[in-house]
Design an enzyme around this catalytic site. Structure first.
Site, PDB file in Angstrom:
ATOM      1  N   GLU A  30      -4.786  -9.025  -0.195  1.00 62.23           N
ATOM      2  CA  GLU A  30      -5.454  -8.853   0.997  1.00 62.23           C
ATOM      3  C   GLU A  30      -7.063  -8.786   0.496  1.00 62.23           C
ATOM      4  OE1 GLU A  30      -4.595  -5.334   3.372  1.00 62.23           O
ATOM      5  OE2 GLU A  30      -2.597  -5.574   3.274  1.00 62.23           O
ATOM      6  N   GLU A  87       0.908  -1.192   0.137  1.00 65.66           N
ATOM      7  CA  GLU A  87      -0.027  -0.062  -0.046  1.00 65.66           C
ATOM      8  C   GLU A  87       0.831   1.178  -0.037  1.00 65.66           C
ATOM      9  OE1 GLU A  87      -2.896  -0.196   2.878  1.00 65.66           O
ATOM     10  OE2 GLU A  87      -3.984  -1.882   1.880  1.00 65.66           O
TER      11      GLU A  87
END
Length: 778
Positions: free
Chosen positions: A482, A407
């Site tokens: 994820e 991220e």
């Protein structure tokens, strides 16, 4: 260490890295430390691994990212003797992990500094030691930065004292690959780094032998499989030796058969063995295909993955090896086959268990690059931190991918800064380990050009975006790094749609998706949604490793064993909801409610059976119904609440294969049970027993609606590590000896001492007669 068998018996899993042999000694260095929090005050005795933050009271000012547990500055010290016989040897300490900014002092001199809190490192003590007398070791640990999650504080992994000949295999100095594998033969390539710490040049013989899974020498046509090379070493230099061995009819490392060989590296000088170094490894092939997904040993499989942080409830991040083993065995039985270490390298012991139990691992270097707390360290540290991870971990057969970030702010930049940075990191990893691919895990909103840099791309919470991108970029190899545990998104560029179609369905529907890693597999401290929650409560397993109803869907689809869950939606359930999109409807495995009006309740039965029948409290039969006809293989039954018993039965090919039931309990808990997962512990000062406490009513039915205060006292050869209940909103510190049950349950964790004897665990539950559990330590 003259008695190798005794060492193995005492240290068990610890010896997998470098067992003592010849002149090489490797001793556990975890005991007899003292600790002080802050720059002033008294020291107290502690045992490693140690996490000082988990021992503290919760402080709302510390913030939810850390689970409201402060960091600070801590000091460790230890006095130890070094025999005079160790003189003219190399003596070092190997730290599995210190969080973080560790400054090491020996006999009043600063000798080393290590910043990153998740990587192992070796510190040479040789020039600073006093031989034949006491040495004073001090370590300053500075946990001043705030992470996105709970990191723990201190020397939270093992420490090892290591003694070698001045000419020896460098720490983590072997690199074993299997570039060619057929059914009849495998090539084992070994690159060995030899270090000469003497002030004189020398010549040695480097010999490689192969040992099988039982430690026996591997032979071919009656001869040992062996390679020998003569090596000249300059003074105070290192050199590499490249050798190859051939293995006939190799046994492959696999999830169901995690077979490992061992390379035995022997260094000889003047006909005498001066060093011996053991490197466990597995022979296996890994392939990521843009169209077909993932292959292990040429067999297609889906990565049924979970992201994991390393803390373990009341243990914090100072997790004894037994807790790692227990966690992984439970996840294996559940059906999980892959772990993403989020977002940092794990302990070497964790990877040893993944190797021996049979898991596939994404080993991740760090979270952010030039953003967040790592920003000020990136330019000076990224190369060292990645190198420490790859060089230490590249012999583990469980590791299938290197992740270089998660991220990242760079993913959203319009210019090429992020592309150049990602390429730089990936190229560096490929230099250290050409045998594995490299990936990134990206959040919504990333730029397409950035996503095209790495070998593999991980999508966080973006199954529809992945499918959309695959049409534009058919060469892209992708997985879900994820995923939400229950709800999913249905639009390409919006991750919050709260659709009941579980994200795993997308993985099953599209062959090219290599797999998915649920966020997260186990509840963890930190990343709280707000006070009083101390952490992340949305996983299928709580901090006690108790399986929640929301895990039933994955057990049904990840496991071939017949399974039928029985859960009731309870919108009044008193639970920590966590953050919105990671939630699931409140569910209980219980049929006890306060309603007097026969209101309709929804029962959910996830299953991998062909058909399911339901019997209500009146004995009326419903079904059969087929799970495959329902979304998420989960039948929804609407039934009025009537006290009694509900039974569900699962069938395959018309034959009953499993059943489950729930029954209305009374309103009052009258007794409790204690059950230890281990009643006999090793007297190694490390072993654990996890003791489950459950409340029951007068009929012996489990009761979740009458929680009671629990008090634990430990006597004898061991200590209490803590009490957990799975409740993230606890007010008592994790090191407390008292805690209320939650939903009728609690878990007590005790650790063995280092002497043979008994460990007595006395448990008092409010309003009930106390009980005593006796564990044997030997």
């Amino acid at each position: 260490m003259k008695n190798k068998k005794l060492l193995i018996a005492i240290l068990c899993i610890f010896v997998f890295d470098l067992p003592g042999a010849a002149n090489r000694i490797r001793q556990n260095f975890d005991f007899d430390w003292q600790f002080r929090l802050g720059e002033n005050g008294d020291f107290r005795e502690v045992q490693l691994p140690h996490d000082w933050s988990v021992e503290l009271d919760f402080d709302e000012k510390a913030g939810g990212a850390s689970g409201y547990l402060p960091g600070g500055i801590g000091w460790y010290r230890k006095s130890f003797m070094i025999p005079a016989s160790y003189k003219n040897q190399k003596v070092s300490l190997v730290f599995d992990g210190i969080y973080h900014k560790a400054t090491i002092f020996l006999n009043g001199k600063e000798i080393a500094y290590h910043r990153y809190g998740y990587t192992s490192f070796e510190t040479d003590l040789t020039p600073f030691l006093k031989y034949g007398e006491s040495n004073d070791l001090k370590i300053k640990v500075d946990h001043s930065e705030i992470s996105r999650w709970y990191t723990g504080s201190g020397i939270y992994r093992h420490v090892w004292l290591q003694v070698t000949n001045p000419v020896h295999v460098k720490m983590w100095g072997t690199y074993v690959t299997t570039p060619e594998i057929t059914e009849s033969q495998a090539t084992v390539k070994i690159v060995t780094t030899i270090e000469n710490s003497m002030e004189l040049p020398t010549t040695v013989i480097v010999q490689q032998r192969l040992l099988d899974g039982d430690g026996k020498i591997v032979k071919a046509e009656g001869k040992e499989v062996m390679a020998r090379t003569t090596l000249k070493l300059d003074k105070e230099k290192t050199a590499e030796v490249v050798q190859n061995l051939l293995v006939s009819h190799p046994k492959l490392w696999d999830l169901d058969f995690p077979y490992r060989y061992t390379v035995e590296t022997i260094i000889k000088k003047g006909g005498k063995t001066i060093d011996k170094y053991l490197t466990p490894f597995g022979i296996r092939s890994v392939k990521f295909d843009k169209d077909k997904g993932f292959f292990l040993n040429n067999k297609h499989l889906k990565l049924k993955g979970m992201c994991l942080h390393q803390d373990a409830g009341c243990l914090g991040t100072a997790v004894p090896d037994r807790a790692y083993e227990r966690r992984l065995l439970i996840l294996k039985e559940f059906g999980t086959n892959a772990i993403r270490c989020s977002h940092n390298p794990p302990s070497p012991e964790f990877l040893n268990y993944c190797d021996s139990i049979g898991f596939l691992v994404i080993d991740e270097a760090f979270d952010k690059w030039k953003s967040g707390y790592y920003e000020e360290f990136f330019d000076s540290s990224w190369q060292q931190d990645i190198s420490d991870m790859v060089i230490r971990d590249r012999n583990h057969p469980s590791v299938i991918l290197w992740s270089i970030g998660n991220e990242l702010a760079e993913a959203k930049l319009k210019d090429d800064t992020g592309i150049e940075r990602a390429g730089m990191l990936q190229d560096f990893v490929h230099q250290l380990d050409p045998s594995r691919l490299v990936m990134l895990a990206l959040q919504p909103g990333f730029e397409d050009k950035f996503a095209s840099v790495t070998d593999v791309l991980g999508y966080n919470y973006m199954e529809p975006r992945l499918i959309y991108d695959k049409k534009k970029y058919p060469e892209r190899i992708c997985l879900i790094s994820e995923s939400y545990p229950y709800y999913s998104s249905i639009r390409e560029f919006d991750s919050r749609d709260y659709d009941e179609k579980n994200p795993w369905n997308y993985v099953m529907e599209h062959e090219y998706i290599c797999g998915s890693f649920m966020w997260t597999g186990v509840d963890y401290i930190g990343e709280s949604s707000g006070w009083p929650s101390k952490g992340w409560p949305s996983a299928p397993f709580d901090m006690c490793m108790s399986e929640k109803p929301r895990g039933g869907y994955f057990r049904a689809l990840w496991n071939e064993k017949p399974f039928l869950g029985l859960y009731v939606i309870d919108y009044n359930l008193d639970e920590d909801p966590g953050k919105d999109h990671w939630q699931a409807p409140g569910m209980v495995h219980d049929w006890t409610f306060p309603y007097q009006d026969a209101r309709v309740m929804q029962i959910q039965t996830p299953s991998n059976c062909d058909e399911v029948m339901l019997i209500d409290p009146r004995g009326k039969v419903y079904g059969p119904r087929k799970p495959r006809d329902y979304i998420n293989n989960t039948i929804k039954w609407n039934q009025p609440y009537r006290p009694g018993k509900v039974v569900v039965i699962g069938y395959k090919d018309g034959i009953e294969v499993c059943r489950d039931s729930i029954q209305t309990s009374g309103n009052k808990a009258v007794r409790f049970t204690l059950k230890a997962d281990r009643e006999q512990l090793k007297a190694d000062g490390q072993d654990l027993s996890h003791i489950s406490l459950n409340l029951y009513d007068e009929q012996g039915i489990p009761i979740r609606i009458d929680d009671r205060q629990v008090k634990v006292t430990v006597e004898g050869n061991g200590r209490l590590m803590g009490i957990d209940s799975g409740e993230m909103r606890r007010s008592e510190r994790f090191s407390s000896h008292t805690l209320p049950t939650y939903l009728g349950r609690a878990q007590i964790v005790v650790q063995a001492g280092r002497m043979r004897g008994q460990l007595k665990v006395k448990v008092e539950v409010e309003g009930m007669a106390s009980q005593e559990l006796v564990l044997l330590v030997g």
